[in-house]
Design a protein around this motif. Sequence first.
Motif, PDB file in Angstrom:
ATOM      1  N   THR A 222       0.805  -1.314   0.082  1.00 11.68           N
ATOM      2  CA  THR A 222      -0.106   0.014   0.208  1.00 11.68           C
ATOM      3  C   THR A 222       0.783   1.268   0.015  1.00 11.68           C
ATOM      4  OG1 THR A 222      -0.053   0.119   2.379  1.00 11.68           O
ATOM      5  CG2 THR A 222      -2.002  -1.244   1.165  1.00 11.68           C
ATOM      6  N   ALA A 223       2.235   1.084   0.028  1.00 13.44           N
ATOM      7  CA  ALA A 223       3.136   2.134   0.072  1.00 13.44           C
ATOM      8  C   ALA A 223       3.705   2.583  -1.071  1.00 13.44           C
ATOM      9  CB  ALA A 223       4.201   2.183   1.177  1.00 13.44           C
ATOM     10  N   SER A 224       3.420   1.412  -2.011  1.00 16.28           N
ATOM     11  CA  SER A 224       4.022   1.479  -3.465  1.00 16.28           C
ATOM     12  C   SER A 224       5.407   1.776  -3.550  1.00 16.28           C
ATOM     13  CB  SER A 224       3.499   2.840  -4.348  1.00 16.28           C
ATOM     14  OG  SER A 224       1.794   2.728  -4.427  1.00 16.28           O
ATOM     15  N   LEU A 225       6.126   0.816  -2.762  1.00 13.89           N
ATOM     16  CA  LEU A 225       7.397   0.885  -2.732  1.00 13.89           C
ATOM     17  C   LEU A 225       8.230  -0.140  -3.806  1.00 13.89           C
ATOM     18  CD1 LEU A 225       8.370   0.773   0.858  1.00 13.89           C
ATOM     19  CD2 LEU A 225       8.562   2.662  -0.646  1.00 13.89           C
ATOM     20  N   LEU A 226       7.140  -1.018  -4.385  1.00 16.36           N
ATOM     21  CA  LEU A 226       7.570  -2.033  -5.232  1.00 16.36           C
ATOM     22  C   LEU A 226       7.356  -1.660  -6.806  1.00 16.36           C
ATOM     23  CD1 LEU A 226       7.155  -5.205  -3.197  1.00 16.36           C
ATOM     24  CD2 LEU A 226       9.447  -3.951  -3.421  1.00 16.36           C
TER      25      LEU A 226
ATOM     26  N   ILE B 107       3.175  -0.947   4.369  1.00 12.41           N
ATOM     27  CA  ILE B 107       2.330   0.196   4.520  1.00 12.41           C
ATOM     28  C   ILE B 107       3.157   1.411   4.532  1.00 12.41           C
ATOM     29  CG2 ILE B 107       0.543  -1.509   5.708  1.00 12.41           C
ATOM     30  CD1 ILE B 107       1.696  -0.276   8.479  1.00 12.41           C
ATOM     31  N   PRO B 108       2.434   2.615   4.334  1.00 13.08           N
ATOM     32  CA  PRO B 108       3.235   3.662   4.614  1.00 13.08           C
ATOM     33  C   PRO B 108       3.606   4.138   6.018  1.00 13.08           C
ATOM     34  CG  PRO B 108       0.970   4.035   3.392  1.00 13.08           C
ATOM     35  CD  PRO B 108       1.179   2.733   4.095  1.00 13.08           C
ATOM     36  N   GLU B 109       2.707   3.955   6.988  1.00 14.30           N
ATOM     37  CA  GLU B 109       3.067   4.389   8.295  1.00 14.30           C
ATOM     38  C   GLU B 109       2.014   3.637   9.364  1.00 14.30           C
ATOM     39  OE1 GLU B 109       2.672   8.320   9.481  1.00 14.30           O
ATOM     40  OE2 GLU B 109       0.881   8.732   7.881  1.00 14.30           O
ATOM     41  N   LEU B 110       2.695   3.552  10.498  1.00 11.76           N
ATOM     42  CA  LEU B 110       1.751   3.250  11.655  1.00 11.76           C
ATOM     43  C   LEU B 110       1.127   4.161  12.231  1.00 11.76           C
ATOM     44  CD1 LEU B 110       4.056   0.727  13.177  1.00 11.76           C
ATOM     45  CD2 LEU B 110       1.767   0.020  12.243  1.00 11.76           C
ATOM     46  N   LYS B 111       0.007   4.263  12.714  1.00 12.75           N
ATOM     47  CA  LYS B 111      -0.526   5.406  13.317  1.00 12.75           C
ATOM     48  C   LYS B 111       0.078   5.521  14.904  1.00 12.75           C
ATOM     49  CE  LYS B 111      -4.620   6.271  10.223  1.00 12.75           C
ATOM     50  NZ  LYS B 111      -3.875   6.334   9.135  1.00 12.75           N
ATOM     51  N   GLN B 112      -0.571   5.378  15.874  1.00 17.80           N
ATOM     52  CA  GLN B 112      -0.234   5.238  17.106  1.00 17.80           C
ATOM     53  C   GLN B 112      -0.245   3.879  17.696  1.00 17.80           C
ATOM     54  OE1 GLN B 112      -2.615   8.134  19.325  1.00 17.80           O
ATOM     55  NE2 GLN B 112      -2.087   9.665  17.784  1.00 17.80           N
TER      56      GLN B 112
ATOM     57  N   GLY C 122       1.800  -5.005  17.621  1.00 15.26           N
ATOM     58  CA  GLY C 122       0.529  -5.318  17.780  1.00 15.26           C
ATOM     59  C   GLY C 122      -0.200  -5.081  16.332  1.00 15.26           C
ATOM     60  N   TYR C 123       0.165  -4.146  15.347  1.00 14.11           N
ATOM     61  CA  TYR C 123      -0.318  -4.250  14.179  1.00 14.11           C
ATOM     62  C   TYR C 123      -0.279  -5.517  13.534  1.00 14.11           C
ATOM     63  CZ  TYR C 123      -1.393  -2.692   9.431  1.00 14.11           C
ATOM     64  OH  TYR C 123      -1.954  -2.629   8.080  1.00 14.11           O
ATOM     65  N   ALA C 124       0.994  -6.400  13.377  1.00 13.51           N
ATOM     66  CA  ALA C 124       1.436  -7.457  12.647  1.00 13.51           C
ATOM     67  C   ALA C 124       0.430  -8.487  13.198  1.00 13.51           C
ATOM     68  CB  ALA C 124       2.641  -7.755  12.855  1.00 13.51           C
ATOM     69  N   ILE C 125       0.185  -8.663  14.567  1.00 16.97           N
ATOM     70  CA  ILE C 125      -0.625  -9.602  15.149  1.00 16.97           C
ATOM     71  C   ILE C 125      -2.114  -9.491  14.695  1.00 16.97           C
ATOM     72  CG2 ILE C 125      -1.642 -10.381  17.190  1.00 16.97           C
ATOM     73  CD1 ILE C 125       1.011  -9.924  18.621  1.00 16.97           C
TER      74      ILE C 125
ATOM     75  N   VAL D 161       6.017  -7.514   7.855  1.00 15.72           N
ATOM     76  CA  VAL D 161       5.462  -6.157   7.767  1.00 15.72           C
ATOM     77  C   VAL D 161       6.420  -5.137   7.782  1.00 15.72           C
ATOM     78  CG1 VAL D 161       3.875  -4.714   8.854  1.00 15.72           C
ATOM     79  CG2 VAL D 161       3.321  -6.966   9.003  1.00 15.72           C
ATOM     80  N   LEU D 162       6.373  -4.280   6.672  1.00 15.95           N
ATOM     81  CA  LEU D 162       7.081  -3.118   6.649  1.00 15.95           C
ATOM     82  C   LEU D 162       6.525  -1.710   6.847  1.00 15.95           C
ATOM     83  CD1 LEU D 162       9.868  -1.500   6.498  1.00 15.95           C
ATOM     84  CD2 LEU D 162       9.477  -1.780   3.754  1.00 15.95           C
ATOM     85  N   SER D 163       6.582  -0.881   7.825  1.00 18.79           N
ATOM     86  CA  SER D 163       5.984   0.185   7.866  1.00 18.79           C
ATOM     87  C   SER D 163       7.246   1.322   7.334  1.00 18.79           C
ATOM     88  CB  SER D 163       5.849   0.559   9.201  1.00 18.79           C
ATOM     89  OG  SER D 163       4.973   1.828   9.395  1.00 18.79           O
ATOM     90  N   GLN D 164       6.939   1.867   6.160  1.00 19.77           N
ATOM     91  CA  GLN D 164       8.336   2.644   5.723  1.00 19.77           C
ATOM     92  C   GLN D 164       8.517   3.841   6.459  1.00 19.77           C
ATOM     93  OE1 GLN D 164       6.771   4.937   2.057  1.00 19.77           O
ATOM     94  NE2 GLN D 164       8.951   5.235   1.529  1.00 19.77           N
ATOM     95  N   ARG D 165       7.553   4.775   6.798  1.00 18.26           N
ATOM     96  CA  ARG D 165       8.068   6.135   7.400  1.00 18.26           C
ATOM     97  C   ARG D 165       8.588   5.925   8.913  1.00 18.26           C
ATOM     98  NH1 ARG D 165       2.819   8.427   5.140  1.00 18.26           N
ATOM     99  NH2 ARG D 165       3.285   8.801   2.922  1.00 18.26           N
TER     100      ARG D 165
END
Length: 180
Positions: free
Chosen positions: A33-37, A65-70, A75-78, A98-102
């Motif tokens: 969803t971050a369009s890195l590839l 993903i582009p970023e995690l929020k808070q 937790g997000y990966a689970i 899971v990769l969070s880019q920012r």
Amino acid sequence: MPRWIIFLACWLTCGFLFAETSIPPLSGPVVDTASLLSSAEKSQLEQLILHIKQQKEAQIQVLIIPELKQETIEGYAIRVADQWKIGDQKRDDGMLIVLSQRDRRVRIEVGQGLEGTFTDYWAHSVIDHLLIPNFKTQNYARGFGLLLQDVAQNLGIETGTKQYKPQRKKSFSPAIMLVL
């Protein structure tokens, strides 16, 4: 009821609703969803993942993903693994990367059916030696490709490409030394 109480209640409700990072729909082995590839890079990674699945029936998913929020990456990966239902329910043989880019965060979640082969030590090692060096140079596809090759090698699957084995830290074994 005073307006400030209604405002506070709405603000708190909205804050809790938007605090979690949304989970994209599962649309294939690689969800970017971050369009890195590029489409070619994504296709190559998906082919390698499908090859692993055909050989060992382990389901591997990559989520960028582009970023995690808070939310923490753990937790997000689970939450993603639970929602996507990765791996066979009985064998619990799924793996989520899971990769969070920012946020510059990466996480590897492994189902219990694969934990004997893919330990926490393994995950930290491949993140440190394969992913981070390539991500620092924005070579995301190479990092993920090397990780997937290492997964295949550990599962005994031949991929037809040169295997890279990350350097393992030497463990310290205490020895008794006699000084004369």
